[in-house]
Design a protein around this motif. Structure first.
Motif, short mmCIF file in Angstrom:
data_model
loop_
_atom_site.label_atom_id
_atom_site.label_comp_id
_atom_site.label_asym_id
_atom_site.label_seq_id
_atom_site.Cartn_x
_atom_site.Cartn_y
_atom_site.Cartn_z
N THR A 107 0.82 -1.21 0.00
CA THR A 107 0.00 0.00 0.00
C THR A 107 0.86 1.26 0.00
O THR A 107 0.57 2.22 -0.71
N LEU A 135 2.63 1.47 -3.57
CA LEU A 135 1.71 1.85 -4.64
C LEU A 135 1.14 3.26 -4.46
O LEU A 135 0.87 3.94 -5.44
N GLY A 136 0.96 3.66 -3.22
CA GLY A 136 0.36 4.97 -2.98
C GLY A 136 -1.02 5.05 -3.59
O GLY A 136 -1.86 4.20 -3.35
N GLU A 137 -1.25 6.05 -4.40
CA GLU A 137 -2.57 6.23 -5.04
C GLU A 137 -2.48 5.93 -6.54
O GLU A 137 -3.06 6.64 -7.35
N ASN A 138 -1.75 4.90 -6.91
CA ASN A 138 -1.54 4.57 -8.32
C ASN A 138 -2.53 3.56 -8.88
O ASN A 138 -2.29 2.97 -9.92
N LEU A 139 -3.63 3.31 -8.22
CA LEU A 139 -4.64 2.39 -8.73
C LEU A 139 -5.84 3.18 -9.23
O LEU A 139 -6.90 3.20 -8.65
N GLY A 140 -5.64 3.87 -10.32
CA GLY A 140 -6.71 4.69 -10.88
C GLY A 140 -7.11 5.84 -9.96
O GLY A 140 -8.28 6.15 -9.84
N GLY A 141 -6.13 6.43 -9.30
CA GLY A 141 -6.40 7.54 -8.39
C GLY A 141 -6.83 7.11 -7.00
O GLY A 141 -7.11 7.93 -6.15
N ARG A 142 -6.92 5.79 -6.78
CA ARG A 142 -7.29 5.28 -5.45
C ARG A 142 -6.14 4.46 -4.90
O ARG A 142 -5.35 3.89 -5.63
N SER A 143 -6.06 4.39 -3.59
CA SER A 143 -5.01 3.58 -2.97
C SER A 143 -5.55 2.18 -2.68
O SER A 143 -6.76 1.95 -2.65
#
Length: 189
Positions: A64, A67-75
């Motif tokens: 987590t 990745l930060g917020e790299n899942l389509g703008g979501r964490s």
């Protein structure tokens, strides 16, 4: 021990058992466990449910953070979080969030995962010794499930059902802590 008469007194069975336990506990490097292949492993090297649960939680926290917020703008923590309306997502597979939220923690608060894992380490070892690895995992999952359902009910009662997103192992760790206190109420922490 010699008595006044000159006869040797035999120590009681309890005293003998305590001395054996103290001798074993004073030599942690001598404690070994036999693996399936016949190799003797030190007891700290054998996996336990406590170690596995901590490893899963810490690994998902690390992913987590990376990745930060790299899942389509979501964490990742928001993707796996328990969210009231999300329970009906994916043809009912959203119910899996009742399990997944127990293993993810917010990447903005490392103390949340740290203190949950300290509680799991401290209390989980005693519980695992009492009910076994499978029992500990069942207790962990049941406690987290109950904690999530209670939080959903509180959010629904307060009118925040749509806005609530729940992450963390606090409910599961609390269940482990309460069970430990039930089996050893006078245990010092």
């Amino acid at each position: 021990v010699v008595s006044r008469v000159g006869c040797a007194r035999r120590p009681s069975r309890l005293r003998a058992a305590r001395s054996r336990a103290l001798r074993v506990a004073s030599r942690p490097h001598d404690r070994t466990t036999m693996s399936r292949s016949g190799i003797r492993l030190p007891s700290w090297a054998t996996a336990s449910a406590v170690h596995a649960l901590i490893a899963i939680n810490v690994a998902l926290f690390a992913v987590t953070v990376i990745l930060g917020e790299n899942l389509g703008g979501r964490s990742l923590d928001l993707v796996l979080a328990l969210h009231g309306p999300g329970l009906l997502d994916g043809f009912g597979l959203g119910v899996l969030h009742l399990v997944s939220y127990q293993f993810v923690h917010s990447f903005t608060d490392p103390f949340h995962v740290l203190f949950n894992m300290l509680v799991l380490w401290d209390f989980g070892r005693g519980v695992e010794g009492e009910i076994g690895a499978r029992g500990l995992v069942h207790l962990y999952l049941a406690g987290g499930l109950l904690g999530g359902i209670v939080q959903l009910a509180i959010a629904a009662g307060g009118g925040h059902f749509d806005a609530m997103r729940l992450v963390g192992a606090s409910g599961a760790c609390y269940a482990v802590m309460v069970y430990c206190e039930m089996i050893a109420p006078r245990q010092l922490i």
